[in-house]
Design a protein around this motif. Structure first.
Motif, PDB file in Angstrom:
ATOM      1  N   UNK A 145      -9.027  -6.165   1.349  1.00 21.88           N
ATOM      2  CA  UNK A 145      -9.336  -6.932   2.706  1.00 21.88           C
ATOM      3  C   UNK A 145     -10.152  -8.049   2.386  1.00 21.88           C
ATOM      4  N   UNK A 146     -11.339  -7.658   1.682  1.00 20.78           N
ATOM      5  CA  UNK A 146     -12.522  -8.583   1.479  1.00 20.78           C
ATOM      6  C   UNK A 146     -12.072 -10.039   0.610  1.00 20.78           C
ATOM      7  N   UNK A 147     -10.975  -9.888   0.146  1.00 18.56           N
ATOM      8  CA  UNK A 147     -10.558 -11.153  -0.670  1.00 18.56           C
ATOM      9  C   UNK A 147      -9.345 -11.636   0.088  1.00 18.56           C
ATOM     10  N   UNK A 148      -9.164 -11.289   1.434  1.00 21.21           N
ATOM     11  CA  UNK A 148      -8.148 -11.736   2.217  1.00 21.21           C
ATOM     12  C   UNK A 148      -6.683 -10.916   1.986  1.00 21.21           C
ATOM     13  N   UNK A 149      -6.631  -9.836   1.323  1.00 19.78           N
ATOM     14  CA  UNK A 149      -5.564  -9.266   1.182  1.00 19.78           C
ATOM     15  C   UNK A 149      -5.115  -8.497   2.477  1.00 19.78           C
ATOM     16  N   UNK A 150      -4.046  -8.009   2.566  1.00 21.89           N
ATOM     17  CA  UNK A 150      -3.365  -7.049   3.746  1.00 21.89           C
ATOM     18  C   UNK A 150      -3.112  -5.822   3.340  1.00 21.89           C
ATOM     19  N   UNK A 151      -3.642  -4.781   4.042  1.00 23.32           N
ATOM     20  CA  UNK A 151      -3.381  -3.518   3.718  1.00 23.32           C
ATOM     21  C   UNK A 151      -2.465  -2.753   4.697  1.00 23.32           C
ATOM     22  N   UNK A 152      -1.716  -1.722   4.117  1.00 19.23           N
ATOM     23  CA  UNK A 152      -0.576  -1.238   4.846  1.00 19.23           C
ATOM     24  C   UNK A 152      -0.501   0.266   4.198  1.00 19.23           C
ATOM     25  N   UNK A 153      -0.400   1.444   5.325  1.00 20.84           N
ATOM     26  CA  UNK A 153      -0.244   2.646   5.025  1.00 20.84           C
ATOM     27  C   UNK A 153       1.292   3.125   5.797  1.00 20.84           C
ATOM     28  N   UNK A 154       1.878   3.914   5.191  1.00 18.98           N
ATOM     29  CA  UNK A 154       2.971   4.524   5.783  1.00 18.98           C
ATOM     30  C   UNK A 154       2.507   5.555   6.772  1.00 18.98           C
ATOM     31  N   UNK A 155       3.275   5.567   7.835  1.00 17.03           N
ATOM     32  CA  UNK A 155       3.108   6.555   8.832  1.00 17.03           C
ATOM     33  C   UNK A 155       3.024   7.691   8.358  1.00 17.03           C
ATOM     34  N   UNK A 156       1.989   8.498   8.529  1.00 19.18           N
ATOM     35  CA  UNK A 156       1.986   9.870   7.898  1.00 19.18           C
ATOM     36  C   UNK A 156       3.214  10.689   8.422  1.00 19.18           C
ATOM     37  N   UNK A 157       3.723  10.536   9.559  1.00 17.91           N
ATOM     38  CA  UNK A 157       4.927  11.626   9.969  1.00 17.91           C
ATOM     39  C   UNK A 157       6.075  10.911   9.375  1.00 17.91           C
ATOM     40  N   UNK A 158       6.150  10.094   8.801  1.00 18.60           N
ATOM     41  CA  UNK A 158       7.267   9.605   8.135  1.00 18.60           C
ATOM     42  C   UNK A 158       7.279   9.684   6.513  1.00 18.60           C
ATOM     43  N   UNK A 159       6.251  10.267   5.787  1.00 14.46           N
ATOM     44  CA  UNK A 159       5.919  10.723   4.782  1.00 14.46           C
ATOM     45  C   UNK A 159       6.136  12.035   4.136  1.00 14.46           C
ATOM     46  N   UNK A 160       6.826  12.275   3.054  1.00 17.40           N
ATOM     47  CA  UNK A 160       7.014  13.612   2.660  1.00 17.40           C
ATOM     48  C   UNK A 160       5.976  14.422   2.420  1.00 17.40           C
ATOM     49  N   UNK A 161       4.621  13.771   1.817  1.00 18.86           N
ATOM     50  CA  UNK A 161       3.451  14.173   1.874  1.00 18.86           C
ATOM     51  C   UNK A 161       2.480  13.271   2.223  1.00 18.86           C
ATOM     52  N   UNK A 162       1.836  13.553   3.546  1.00 23.40           N
ATOM     53  CA  UNK A 162       1.186  12.491   4.275  1.00 23.40           C
ATOM     54  C   UNK A 162      -0.450  12.439   3.841  1.00 23.40           C
ATOM     55  N   UNK A 163      -0.877  13.428   2.849  1.00 24.77           N
ATOM     56  CA  UNK A 163      -2.290  13.182   2.463  1.00 24.77           C
ATOM     57  C   UNK A 163      -2.530  11.770   1.901  1.00 24.77           C
ATOM     58  N   UNK A 164      -1.913  11.123   1.149  1.00 20.70           N
ATOM     59  CA  UNK A 164      -2.336   9.728   0.684  1.00 20.70           C
ATOM     60  C   UNK A 164      -2.214   8.741   1.519  1.00 20.70           C
TER      61      UNK A 164
END
Length: 195
Positions: A145-164
């Protein structure tokens, strides 16, 4: 000179995942057009097993899917797969492979690659964290984000393993929390925005 500019002016999407990541990669790739001018780099953190993603994922995308080799040129409209037991870096528009820097415990290959992108890539950056154990990638999200990038996380309840993805969200540096299908839509929107 022009070739160097072409190499570095398109967006890179790093999709980092682990356990359950295959489901997310398939759901994401199925909804991405093959000609949007973006390079997709899948950084699946595996400790021992050799990756088979370059054999599986071509069924779900029209983009060429390649296992990364040392010095491979980064190109848009391709899907690139990290090999196992390697850290991945980028320099001068090419992939660089190094021996894995954390051979014991959970790897941090996603974090290593995202930090390299933040320092050595001039095009837009999109960091996506999907299903997996541990928190690989989270430590690099604020730097993206500091260099102007965009960050996205998978919605945990749609992930087989939500920890990451949950760890990514807890970093406080995630712009969007979306299902894999909606991540694909957001990538398309960002790609069109740059045009």
């Amino acid at each position: 000179m022009k070739a160097e500019t072409v190499k570095k002016d398109f967006p890179i999407v790093c999709v980092g995942g682990s356990a359950g990541g295959l489901d997310a990669y398939i759901r994401l790739l199925r909804d991405l057009p093959a000609d949007m001018g973006v390079a997709i780099v899948i950084v699946n953190h595996l400790r021992i097993v050799a990756t088979q993603l370059h054999e599986i994922l071509p069924r779900y995308t029209e983009m060429p899917v390649e296992l990364i080799t040392e010095g491979l040129s980064i190109q848009p409209d391709h899907v690139f797969i990290i090999p196992s037991q390697r850290d991945l870096h980028v320099l001068d528009g090419e992939f660089r492979l190094k021996p894995i820097s954390k051979p014991r415990g959970w790897p941090d290959v996603i974090t290593v690659f995202l930090r390299s992108l933040a320092h050595h890539w001039d095009g837009r950056l999109i960091a996506v964290i999907v299903s997996g154990y541990d928190g690989d990638g989270s430590a690099a999200l604020c730097g993206i984000r500091d260099v102007g990038g965009i960050t996205i996380a998978q919605t945990p309840d749609t992930a087989w393993q939500p920890e990451m993805p949950a760890s990514a969200i807890a970093s406080g540096c995630v712009d969007f929390i979306l299902s894999p299908e909606n991540i694909a839509r957001e990538i398309v929107r960002i790609a069109q925005e740059k045009a």
